[in-house]
Write a protein that holds these residues in place. Sequence first.
Motif, PDB file in Angstrom:
ATOM      1  N   PRO A  19      -4.072   4.713   0.652  1.00  0.00           N
ATOM      2  CA  PRO A  19      -3.011   5.200  -0.231  1.00  0.00           C
ATOM      3  C   PRO A  19      -3.324   4.949  -1.700  1.00  0.00           C
ATOM      4  CG  PRO A  19      -2.359   3.137   0.778  1.00  0.00           C
ATOM      5  CD  PRO A  19      -3.663   3.511   1.406  1.00  0.00           C
ATOM      6  N   ASN A  41       3.469   4.534  -4.239  1.00  0.00           N
ATOM      7  CA  ASN A  41       3.032   4.845  -2.883  1.00  0.00           C
ATOM      8  C   ASN A  41       2.477   3.632  -2.138  1.00  0.00           C
ATOM      9  OD1 ASN A  41       3.723   7.515  -3.296  1.00  0.00           O
ATOM     10  ND2 ASN A  41       1.647   8.141  -3.847  1.00  0.00           N
ATOM     11  N   VAL A  42       1.663   2.844  -2.814  1.00  0.00           N
ATOM     12  CA  VAL A  42       0.949   1.773  -2.120  1.00  0.00           C
ATOM     13  C   VAL A  42       1.908   0.735  -1.532  1.00  0.00           C
ATOM     14  CG1 VAL A  42      -0.721  -0.101  -2.363  1.00  0.00           C
ATOM     15  CG2 VAL A  42      -1.168   2.128  -3.434  1.00  0.00           C
ATOM     16  N   VAL A  45       3.753   2.241   1.494  1.00  0.00           N
ATOM     17  CA  VAL A  45       2.949   2.324   2.706  1.00  0.00           C
ATOM     18  C   VAL A  45       2.822   0.949   3.359  1.00  0.00           C
ATOM     19  CG1 VAL A  45       0.606   2.744   3.571  1.00  0.00           C
ATOM     20  CG2 VAL A  45       1.682   4.390   2.025  1.00  0.00           C
ATOM     21  N   SER A  78       1.442   8.089   6.209  1.00  0.00           N
ATOM     22  CA  SER A  78       1.867   9.018   5.156  1.00  0.00           C
ATOM     23  C   SER A  78       3.309   9.474   5.354  1.00  0.00           C
ATOM     24  CB  SER A  78       0.950  10.246   5.109  1.00  0.00           C
ATOM     25  OG  SER A  78       1.119  11.052   6.262  1.00  0.00           O
ATOM     26  N   LEU A  81       5.638   8.677   2.659  1.00  0.00           N
ATOM     27  CA  LEU A  81       5.391   9.376   1.395  1.00  0.00           C
ATOM     28  C   LEU A  81       5.794  10.847   1.460  1.00  0.00           C
ATOM     29  CD1 LEU A  81       1.841   7.927   0.664  1.00  0.00           C
ATOM     30  CD2 LEU A  81       4.071   6.970   0.079  1.00  0.00           C
TER      31      LEU A  81
END
Length: 215
Positions: A19, A41-42, A45, A78, A81
């Motif tokens: 990610p 995002n990181v 995740v 994912s 996201l």
Amino acid sequence: ALPAMLFPDVPTYYRDFTPHNYNRTFDGAVPADRVVERSLNVPSVRMLDKYGKENFLALVRALGFGTIDRSAAHYGLSLILGGAGSRLEDLVSGYSALAREGRSANLRLQPDDALRERRMLSPGAAWVIRRILSGQARPDRDPTAELVQRPQLAWKTGTSYGFRDAWSIGVSPRYLIGVWIGRPDGTPVPGQFGLASAAPLMLQVHDLLSNRDSQ
């Protein structure tokens, strides 16, 4: 997770997925409210990996996202996201929980349509998330923020992979507004993303409705 709890935003590698944040940078330890506000995002995740893909997928399906009908293995990490297709009406219905003390409601297209509700969040969680998303009325994200007197508006944006979809949803004390921008055939529009394309239209619609009410 409480708003001030810290989560790691550091380089992260999985067997089949690495990610990245939108700006390709890392901020180290980040409070949960900043993760949500900045769509990092990181850390998102990493949260899903700890919570479990199967658990999260079951929650999403229970909330009525009927288009997300494949296995957790298919979507992978994912999923957190937006790595699964959804409809604007489903997103708007989900965001309605922020204005309904955690209960999401289906869209009603006719006055006599039945109201169907689902418990999506606790009242406290809905209040916290709405408060976090209401902190985005800043000049760097909304150039008209200082020029328009708005009631408290919580809003979020999103961009699909390949610049195919840009969306923005706003929740005010009176209105819930969802905007999608894209091409019906799914053709990419390079450079189109939620903050630049959909958010300005959502804010304009909100201001028109609010000004009408004040007249």
